[in-house]
Design an enzyme around this catalytic site. Sequence first.
Site, mmCIF file in Angstrom:
data_model
loop_
_atom_site.group_PDB
_atom_site.id
_atom_site.type_symbol
_atom_site.label_atom_id
_atom_site.label_comp_id
_atom_site.label_asym_id
_atom_site.label_seq_id
_atom_site.Cartn_x
_atom_site.Cartn_y
_atom_site.Cartn_z
ATOM 1 N N SER A 312 0.902 -0.994 0.122
ATOM 2 C CA SER A 312 0.074 -0.021 0.116
ATOM 3 C C SER A 312 0.670 1.384 -0.082
ATOM 4 O O SER A 312 1.662 1.542 0.773
ATOM 5 C CB SER A 312 -0.964 -0.159 1.037
ATOM 6 O OG SER A 312 -1.739 1.295 1.209
ATOM 7 N N ASP A 313 0.572 2.268 -0.869
ATOM 8 C CA ASP A 313 1.396 3.381 -1.006
ATOM 9 C C ASP A 313 0.480 4.228 0.241
ATOM 10 O O ASP A 313 -0.480 4.021 0.591
ATOM 11 C CB ASP A 313 0.863 4.348 -2.226
ATOM 12 C CG ASP A 313 1.318 5.572 -2.244
ATOM 13 O OD1 ASP A 313 2.486 6.022 -2.155
ATOM 14 O OD2 ASP A 313 0.491 6.521 -2.321
ATOM 15 N N LYS A 314 1.785 4.954 1.023
ATOM 16 C CA LYS A 314 1.223 5.854 2.152
ATOM 17 C C LYS A 314 0.456 7.038 1.650
ATOM 18 O O LYS A 314 -0.693 7.206 2.205
ATOM 19 C CB LYS A 314 2.637 5.971 2.866
ATOM 20 C CG LYS A 314 2.100 6.777 4.159
ATOM 21 C CD LYS A 314 3.432 7.191 4.900
ATOM 22 C CE LYS A 314 4.072 8.433 4.195
ATOM 23 N NZ LYS A 314 3.284 9.772 4.301
ATOM 24 N N THR A 315 1.060 7.888 0.958
ATOM 25 C CA THR A 315 0.388 9.233 0.944
ATOM 26 C C THR A 315 -0.760 9.062 -0.043
ATOM 27 O O THR A 315 -0.522 8.777 -1.074
ATOM 28 C CB THR A 315 1.497 10.001 0.379
ATOM 29 O OG1 THR A 315 2.620 9.888 1.061
ATOM 30 C CG2 THR A 315 1.038 11.493 0.029
ATOM 31 N N THR A 317 -3.123 7.078 0.250
ATOM 32 C CA THR A 317 -3.957 5.661 0.377
ATOM 33 C C THR A 317 -4.233 5.578 2.101
ATOM 34 O O THR A 317 -5.285 5.573 2.280
ATOM 35 C CB THR A 317 -3.085 4.870 -0.195
ATOM 36 O OG1 THR A 317 -3.038 5.175 -1.605
ATOM 37 C CG2 THR A 317 -3.989 3.590 -0.184
#
Length: 827
Positions: A312-315, A317
């Site tokens: 999972s991408d952080k920013t 998401t």
Amino acid sequence: MEQTAKRDNPHIDPSLLETDPKTGLGQDEVKRRTEKFGENRLKDDQISALKKLLSFFWGPIPWMIEVAAILSAVVQHWSDFAIIMVMLVLNAGVGFWQEFKADNAIAALKQRLAPDARVLRDGAWSDLPARELVPGDIIRIKLGDIIPADAKLLSGDYLRVDQSALTGESLAIDKKIGDEVFSGAIARQGQMTAMVTATGMATYLGRTASLVKGAGKQSHFQRAVLRIGNFLILITLGLIALIMTVALHRGDPLMETLLFALILAVAAIPVALPAVLSVTLAVGAEKLARMKAIVSRLVSIEELAGMDILCSDKTGTLTQNHLTVGTPVLIDAKDECDLIRTAALASEADSHDPIDSAVFAILGNRAKLDGYDITSFRQFDPVRKRAEAEVTHDGQTIMVAKGAPQAVLALLCEDEISDIESVAAYRAVMDAIKTMAEHGYRALGVARTDKDGNWQFLGLLPLFDPPREDAASTIAELRNKGVDIRMITGDHEAIGREVAGQLGLGQNILPADAVFDRNNHALDQVMIEQADGFARVFPEHKYAIVRQFQDRGHIVGMTGDGVNDAPALKQADIGIAVSNATDAARAAADLVLTAPGISVITSAIEESRRIFERMGSYATFRISETIRVLLFMTISILVFDFYPVTAVMIVLLALLNDFPIMMIAYDNAEVAEHPVRWNMGNTLTMASLLGAIGVTSSFALLWVSETWLHLPPEEVQTLVFLKLLVAGHLTIYLTRHKGFFWQKPYPSMKLFLATEITQIIGTLAAVYGWFVPAIGWYHALVVWGYALCWFVVAGCINVWVYRLLTHRHHSHHSHLARVEGSLHRHR
């Protein structure tokens, strides 16, 4: 944060950097470089639509359907021929649509290219289409511009660039002379002149597009369908060849034998296999759409059911992708309200700056600024690293400032070049900054002058990108479903660890350069496998991370929202674009979420696992049915020299089977607790078992009919036809889940009605002689009772064998887990 500015660009040619920044390139030189480097746009290597469409009529499954169509035409069964052709075109159309995924992603990436650019040529500035830029061009970048090409900054005060969609960094980046800016990024503040260093596919955006184009792999679903189809084709063709060889050797009529073999092939070859599975997926996709999850690639539903790792991408998401102010740290401020109000006075309310927006968000009611008149304002710039304002309040004029803590502390010195460490507040400020940095926060210093004009350091405001409200609960649910989460971010690992802690993820967040070399080759696969997340990553790192997990046998999901996520989204087995995603991310993804957050993923996984069970049910049924009918027919013809059913009966069986088969797509199905994937060994074992039971029971009926009842051959054929129909439909109930047929979940009403109505129609045809010789109600009821008895026996055997296979599977994986655990401990 600054890793992008320091990154080398291998496409810069030193000879191109000799352009005179006062005059720019001349037209002759522009023409020469355009011929050498091409236009500033992403390449479009699409083949013609017709050629692409025709390619979907070539391959094992299309051949299978085409052979069946030819056989139908040979025996002049035009209705069957028409149905088969519709199936062929349908499957080609679905594949043709899926093939456009990479092209759509490229088209969306193109939309990020600026349409125009301010260019200096022959000493004059003009606005030109961005596609006409060449390396060496001098361009001007100002507030709000989409940067038209990769460029090196030459002159100007400062430039603040938002490149979050390209690199995943959550904060805008301050650029200075000599730094590089990337095509597709957005200028948020300032104005600077730059020299173009790369255009088109040589840009950072272009290299991302190349990764998208090369990403992707054949799905597990497609491989499973091919294996099932090939298995059934080989069995069918082998047994039919055996029947024809023996029949012709015995002297049977050539045309009669050929006609029967052709009809048997049409009925046995699973021409509907791709279509039925596609319909099952389409029905599931419709349900997912109602859950706010749009499926753009049908086979990705099956991948979602087997997903065991979600990168999972952080920013944007896991986090909200907008800065938030945390709990203020007071130094000389009277209270938090005083500190926040001062910071707001040093900010612009309608600025594009995310820091200013965050300050006004925590301020809340702007009435708190009533009575304060800003007489002058000096914007933040990367040289001074602070913003200042002159404010009038109660007849007094004061100065306010906010910015980098060290830059604000410098104001407290009599001379700004003095040693900042001499400031009284220095130690308290540095300790607070260190604590914030350890928790991934960025510190914002705030200061104000007193009535005597002396600067006071009021305190610090911690800035961070907060997690989404539903992120932590979603991650917990996903883990309960057997899905492991790995966080990927372009931010520093300290920020990653802080967010991971808030979300309940592990703290083993590794920087990308610690696990990949300059060529993006893994330095240590075990280290990647054991990491909880990765920081300071670029698009090629995300892509490489996904590939590494896939190479180690995982079914990998990837969530993201930016252009920088597009290659990994395309490569992943299931790419998921969140609701606020860029067009490039949406085009590259298999699943597009239309509701905020990622909580819908858990519902989508549950539905995908139900769909997987339905597909497995159909595959098992179809294989067992082919074995049951073909093997029984073959042995009857070879051993007993008797055709147990006629060609008409075979066609009637196939037609009556189609209706309940299609309703499998609407059946109730159980939800597996853990990721599921195709186990062809188990599928073939269970299907072969049920097929063998069907062959045994059919031969027993044939023997009783001829030996005990001494029925005429025509009536024996009808008895066998009815038995094959009733028992075949009952087999659907056995394959629909792993427990006993009387256990929940019960069959859906659509499946139950379709199954029972077609059984009744077939029974009436046998009783009253519709298309087949009549046998009357007595014999029909005997066949029903006989089939039901075998149904119970087959159900018990089915459950026992399945539990045996499951036990062996779990034992095998437990042994592997123990071995891997000991190896890890040894390391």
